[in-house]
Design a protein around this motif. Sequence first.
Motif, PDB file in Angstrom:
ATOM      1  N   GLU A  19       0.817  -1.211   0.000  1.00 57.57           N
ATOM      2  CA  GLU A  19       0.000   0.000   0.000  1.00 57.57           C
ATOM      3  C   GLU A  19       0.851   1.263   0.000  1.00 57.57           C
ATOM      4  O   GLU A  19       0.489   2.262  -0.604  1.00 57.57           O
ATOM      5  N   ASN A  20       1.974   1.244   0.692  1.00 55.53           N
ATOM      6  CA  ASN A  20       2.813   2.426   0.825  1.00 55.53           C
ATOM      7  C   ASN A  20       4.286   2.012   0.819  1.00 55.53           C
ATOM      8  O   ASN A  20       4.924   1.926   1.868  1.00 55.53           O
ATOM      9  N   PRO A  21       4.847   1.749  -0.364  1.00 56.59           N
ATOM     10  CA  PRO A  21       6.205   1.197  -0.434  1.00 56.59           C
ATOM     11  C   PRO A  21       7.309   2.189  -0.087  1.00 56.59           C
ATOM     12  O   PRO A  21       8.440   1.775   0.171  1.00 56.59           O
ATOM     13  N   LEU A  22       7.033   3.482  -0.044  1.00 53.71           N
ATOM     14  CA  LEU A  22       8.088   4.448   0.229  1.00 53.71           C
ATOM     15  C   LEU A  22       8.464   4.516   1.702  1.00 53.71           C
ATOM     16  O   LEU A  22       9.586   4.899   2.034  1.00 53.71           O
ATOM     17  N   VAL A  23       7.565   4.159   2.597  1.00 50.66           N
ATOM     18  CA  VAL A  23       7.865   4.231   4.030  1.00 50.66           C
ATOM     19  C   VAL A  23       8.981   3.251   4.422  1.00 50.66           C
ATOM     20  O   VAL A  23       9.939   3.663   5.081  1.00 50.66           O
ATOM     21  N   PRO A  24       8.929   1.984   4.036  1.00 47.54           N
ATOM     22  CA  PRO A  24      10.041   1.097   4.400  1.00 47.54           C
ATOM     23  C   PRO A  24      11.369   1.532   3.768  1.00 47.54           C
ATOM     24  O   PRO A  24      12.421   1.371   4.390  1.00 47.54           O
ATOM     25  N   ILE A  25      11.307   2.103   2.564  1.00 51.00           N
ATOM     26  CA  ILE A  25      12.531   2.589   1.928  1.00 51.00           C
ATOM     27  C   ILE A  25      13.118   3.730   2.759  1.00 51.00           C
ATOM     28  O   ILE A  25      14.326   3.776   3.020  1.00 51.00           O
ATOM     29  N   GLY A  26      12.266   4.650   3.207  1.00 51.29           N
ATOM     30  CA  GLY A  26      12.720   5.754   4.046  1.00 51.29           C
ATOM     31  C   GLY A  26      13.267   5.279   5.377  1.00 51.29           C
ATOM     32  O   GLY A  26      14.277   5.798   5.870  1.00 51.29           O
ATOM     33  N   CYS A  27      12.620   4.283   5.966  1.00 48.13           N
ATOM     34  CA  CYS A  27      13.100   3.736   7.241  1.00 48.13           C
ATOM     35  C   CYS A  27      14.467   3.084   7.072  1.00 48.13           C
ATOM     36  O   CYS A  27      15.354   3.258   7.911  1.00 48.13           O
ATOM     37  N   LEU A  28      14.631   2.350   5.992  1.00 45.75           N
ATOM     38  CA  LEU A  28      15.919   1.713   5.724  1.00 45.75           C
ATOM     39  C   LEU A  28      17.001   2.755   5.480  1.00 45.75           C
ATOM     40  O   LEU A  28      18.124   2.626   5.989  1.00 45.75           O
ATOM     41  N   ALA A  29      16.678   3.811   4.732  1.00 50.78           N
ATOM     42  CA  ALA A  29      17.648   4.879   4.481  1.00 50.78           C
ATOM     43  C   ALA A  29      18.021   5.583   5.777  1.00 50.78           C
ATOM     44  O   ALA A  29      19.202   5.889   6.007  1.00 50.78           O
ATOM     45  N   THR A  30      17.046   5.826   6.642  1.00 52.32           N
ATOM     46  CA  THR A  30      17.318   6.473   7.928  1.00 52.32           C
ATOM     47  C   THR A  30      18.233   5.610   8.790  1.00 52.32           C
ATOM     48  O   THR A  30      19.215   6.096   9.355  1.00 52.32           O
ATOM     49  N   ALA A  31      17.914   4.327   8.877  1.00 45.90           N
ATOM     50  CA  ALA A  31      18.723   3.421   9.694  1.00 45.90           C
ATOM     51  C   ALA A  31      20.144   3.292   9.142  1.00 45.90           C
ATOM     52  O   ALA A  31      21.118   3.257   9.908  1.00 45.90           O
ATOM     53  N   MET A  85      25.852   4.448   9.655  1.00 49.98           N
ATOM     54  CA  MET A  85      27.107   4.921   9.068  1.00 49.98           C
ATOM     55  C   MET A  85      27.637   6.143   9.820  1.00 49.98           C
ATOM     56  O   MET A  85      28.848   6.274  10.032  1.00 49.98           O
ATOM     57  N   GLY A  86      26.745   7.036  10.238  1.00 55.14           N
ATOM     58  CA  GLY A  86      27.168   8.215  10.994  1.00 55.14           C
ATOM     59  C   GLY A  86      27.775   7.843  12.327  1.00 55.14           C
ATOM     60  O   GLY A  86      28.804   8.402  12.731  1.00 55.14           O
ATOM     61  N   LEU A  87      27.141   6.904  13.024  1.00 56.00           N
ATOM     62  CA  LEU A  87      27.693   6.451  14.299  1.00 56.00           C
ATOM     63  C   LEU A  87      29.026   5.739  14.111  1.00 56.00           C
ATOM     64  O   LEU A  87      29.956   5.886  14.921  1.00 56.00           O
ATOM     65  N   TRP A  88      29.150   4.962  13.050  1.00 58.46           N
ATOM     66  CA  TRP A  88      30.408   4.265  12.774  1.00 58.46           C
ATOM     67  C   TRP A  88      31.522   5.271  12.490  1.00 58.46           C
ATOM     68  O   TRP A  88      32.640   5.128  12.995  1.00 58.46           O
ATOM     69  N   GLN A  89      31.209   6.280  11.696  1.00 59.98           N
ATOM     70  CA  GLN A  89      32.215   7.311  11.389  1.00 59.98           C
ATOM     71  C   GLN A  89      32.594   8.088  12.649  1.00 59.98           C
ATOM     72  O   GLN A  89      33.756   8.452  12.842  1.00 59.98           O
ATOM     73  N   PHE A  90      31.621   8.343  13.524  1.00 60.90           N
ATOM     74  CA  PHE A  90      31.896   9.024  14.792  1.00 60.90           C
ATOM     75  C   PHE A  90      32.828   8.185  15.649  1.00 60.90           C
ATOM     76  O   PHE A  90      33.774   8.701  16.257  1.00 60.90           O
ATOM     77  N   LYS A 135      34.977   6.002  14.597  1.00 60.03           N
ATOM     78  CA  LYS A 135      36.301   5.985  13.981  1.00 60.03           C
ATOM     79  C   LYS A 135      37.024   7.321  14.142  1.00 60.03           C
ATOM     80  O   LYS A 135      38.227   7.401  13.918  1.00 60.03           O
ATOM     81  N   GLY A 136      36.311   8.368  14.508  1.00 59.24           N
ATOM     82  CA  GLY A 136      36.931   9.672  14.699  1.00 59.24           C
ATOM     83  C   GLY A 136      36.829  10.588  13.505  1.00 59.24           C
ATOM     84  O   GLY A 136      37.411  11.672  13.494  1.00 59.24           O
ATOM     85  N   ASN A 137      36.088  10.201  12.492  1.00 60.92           N
ATOM     86  CA  ASN A 137      35.920  11.010  11.291  1.00 60.92           C
ATOM     87  C   ASN A 137      34.701  11.918  11.503  1.00 60.92           C
ATOM     88  O   ASN A 137      33.590  11.617  11.078  1.00 60.92           O
ATOM     89  N   SER A 138      34.909  13.046  12.172  1.00 60.82           N
ATOM     90  CA  SER A 138      33.788  13.895  12.570  1.00 60.82           C
ATOM     91  C   SER A 138      33.104  14.568  11.377  1.00 60.82           C
ATOM     92  O   SER A 138      31.886  14.772  11.407  1.00 60.82           O
ATOM     93  N   LYS A 139      33.858  14.893  10.334  1.00 63.00           N
ATOM     94  CA  LYS A 139      33.239  15.552   9.175  1.00 63.00           C
ATOM     95  C   LYS A 139      32.239  14.617   8.489  1.00 63.00           C
ATOM     96  O   LYS A 139      31.108  15.010   8.179  1.00 63.00           O
ATOM     97  N   MET A 140      32.655  13.389   8.256  1.00 62.44           N
ATOM     98  CA  MET A 140      31.749  12.422   7.617  1.00 62.44           C
ATOM     99  C   MET A 140      30.588  12.070   8.552  1.00 62.44           C
ATOM    100  O   MET A 140      29.455  11.865   8.098  1.00 62.44           O
ATOM    101  N   MET A 193      26.670  12.434   7.585  1.00 65.09           N
ATOM    102  CA  MET A 193      25.713  11.325   7.665  1.00 65.09           C
ATOM    103  C   MET A 193      24.541  11.659   8.585  1.00 65.09           C
ATOM    104  O   MET A 193      23.407  11.238   8.341  1.00 65.09           O
ATOM    105  N   MET A 194      24.777  12.434   9.615  1.00 68.52           N
ATOM    106  CA  MET A 194      23.674  12.847  10.488  1.00 68.52           C
ATOM    107  C   MET A 194      22.729  13.793   9.740  1.00 68.52           C
ATOM    108  O   MET A 194      21.516  13.753   9.929  1.00 68.52           O
TER     109      MET A 194
END
Length: 99
Positions: A39-51, A56-61, A63-68, A72-73
């Motif tokens: 019925e609404n295929p864009l919501v799961p795509i958005g949830c997956l993109a958010t997650a 990736m943002g937390l992983w970069q944080f 690792k110490g790569n604050s710019k990336m 990502m945030m």
Amino acid sequence: MSNPSDKAEEEFDWVQFKKDYAVSNVESKRDKLIRKIKENPLVPIGCLATATALGMGLWQFRKGNSKMSQTMMRVRIGAQGFTVLALLVGVMMTMSKPT
């Protein structure tokens, strides 16, 4: 004191009621999830993109790569906005459908 036959009769009435008003097409959780995604295929795509952006943002944080991490945030915020917008559009479309 209650009569044992009265109790048995009450139980039978309940069983008969369940038979009379039973829903024949009970939807499982899996079937409901698949229906909602169709019925609404864009919501799961958005949830997956958010997650993904959050992970990736937390992983970069870590690792110490604050710019990336900051980038990502910001992507995560955009993905969350997309998800909310997709949810609202889906609700509007569902409300406008004739039943």
